[in-house]
Enzyme design. Structure first.
Site, PDB file in Angstrom:
ATOM      1  N   HIS A   6    -107.826  15.297  47.111  1.00  0.00           N
ATOM      2  CA  HIS A   6    -107.371  15.801  48.418  1.00  0.00           C
ATOM      3  C   HIS A   6    -108.362  16.783  49.028  1.00  0.00           C
ATOM      4  CE1 HIS A   6    -103.736  13.967  46.987  1.00  0.00           C
ATOM      5  NE2 HIS A   6    -103.260  14.034  48.216  1.00  0.00           N
ATOM      6  N   SER A  43    -104.801  11.831  56.275  1.00  0.00           N
ATOM      7  CA  SER A  43    -104.992  13.281  56.161  1.00  0.00           C
ATOM      8  C   SER A  43    -105.204  13.909  57.528  1.00  0.00           C
ATOM      9  CB  SER A  43    -106.225  13.608  55.311  1.00  0.00           C
ATOM     10  OG  SER A  43    -105.875  13.702  53.981  1.00  0.00           O
ATOM     11  N   PHE A  96    -105.380  23.164  46.933  1.00  0.00           N
ATOM     12  CA  PHE A  96    -103.965  23.360  47.290  1.00  0.00           C
ATOM     13  C   PHE A  96    -103.482  22.162  48.108  1.00  0.00           C
ATOM     14  CE2 PHE A  96    -100.951  25.035  50.556  1.00  0.00           C
ATOM     15  CZ  PHE A  96     -99.936  25.447  49.706  1.00  0.00           C
ATOM     16  N   VAL A 133     -96.961  18.761  54.415  1.00  0.00           N
ATOM     17  CA  VAL A 133     -96.911  19.691  55.544  1.00  0.00           C
ATOM     18  C   VAL A 133     -95.884  19.308  56.613  1.00  0.00           C
ATOM     19  CG1 VAL A 133     -99.272  20.539  55.267  1.00  0.00           C
ATOM     20  CG2 VAL A 133     -98.854  18.497  56.658  1.00  0.00           C
TER      21      VAL A 133
HETATM   22  N1  GUN Z   1    -100.905  17.709  52.731  1.00  0.00           N
HETATM   23  C1  GUN Z   1    -100.851  16.697  53.606  1.00  0.00           C
HETATM   24  N2  GUN Z   1    -102.070  16.243  53.868  1.00  0.00           N
HETATM   25  C2  GUN Z   1    -102.923  17.006  53.133  1.00  0.00           C
HETATM   26  C3  GUN Z   1    -104.325  17.021  53.002  1.00  0.00           C
HETATM   27  O1  GUN Z   1    -105.053  16.244  53.620  1.00  0.00           O
HETATM   28  N3  GUN Z   1    -104.849  17.956  52.163  1.00  0.00           N
HETATM   29  C4  GUN Z   1    -104.084  18.838  51.485  1.00  0.00           C
HETATM   30  N4  GUN Z   1    -104.690  19.732  50.713  1.00  0.00           N
HETATM   31  N5  GUN Z   1    -102.753  18.852  51.588  1.00  0.00           N
HETATM   32  C5  GUN Z   1    -102.206  17.936  52.412  1.00  0.00           C
END
Ligand code: GUN
Length: 179
Positions: A77, A94, A129, A133
């Protein structure tokens, strides 16, 4: 009368070859197509044609994986509001998740806060982390970030995996609603 139809994935996972499943669902877990492959080897039926059905099985594959494989998935990630996000190098999923949480509208001060938390977190845990979200704004994400920095390493690995499983489920629901 309700016109609600159950959400189904297209192509139907239960009718996919290994190659087809990997092609269409291999990216649900960030840069980790082996999760879709493991689900195919486990065996798919019509229950897995619904986004939450496939999400549950893929999540199980990740929960049952070794801690090394789990850490590799977490490490796949990108940082939240990190340099890769700023320079547009993220996967499509993302990019829209981070934008959905308003992370592309951070003030200079908020970017600086994310940068220092990202570094402190990676220094402590050895992976970035990750948080699902959806429904959170920048303030809530920063508050969760500060709180999770206090966790013990084993707790935090499990917490990150749970968030990643939720992110994958949301990605599958999103794809089914667009089908
Ligand atoms: N949560 C949802 N998308 C992402 C991402 O692209 N990176 C991270 N670190 N958390 C996320």
């Amino acid at each position: 009368m309700s016109t609600h139809r159950p959400l189904v994935l297209s192509p139907a996972p239960s009718r996919c070859s290994l190659e087809m499943l990997t092609l269409h669902y291999g990216d649900v877990y960030e840069h980790s197509p082996w999760v879709a492959e493991a689900a195919w080897h486990h065996g798919l039926n019509e229950e897995h044609d619904a986004p939450d059905g496939l999400a549950q099985l893929m999540g199980l594959m990740l929960q049952q994986a070794s801690s090394e494989q789990q850490i590799n998935v977490i490490r796949a990630h990108p940082d939240l509001a990190g340099k890769a996000a700023i320079s547009g190098e993220l996967t499509q999923d993302s990019t829209s998740e981070q934008a959905g949480a308003g992370l592309h509208h951070c003030s200079a001060d908020e970017f600086a806060q994310f940068e220092s938390l990202n570094e402190a977190y990676k220094k402590k845990f050895g992976f970035p982390f990750v948080i699902a979200v959806k429904g959170l704004d920048r303030g809530a994400i920063l508050a969760a970030f500060e709180e999770r920095l206090n966790n013990a390493a084993a707790t935090e690995r499990q917490t990150a995996i749970e968030h990643i499983i939720r992110i994958a489920c949301l990605r599958l629901i999103d794809r089914a609603s667009k089908a």
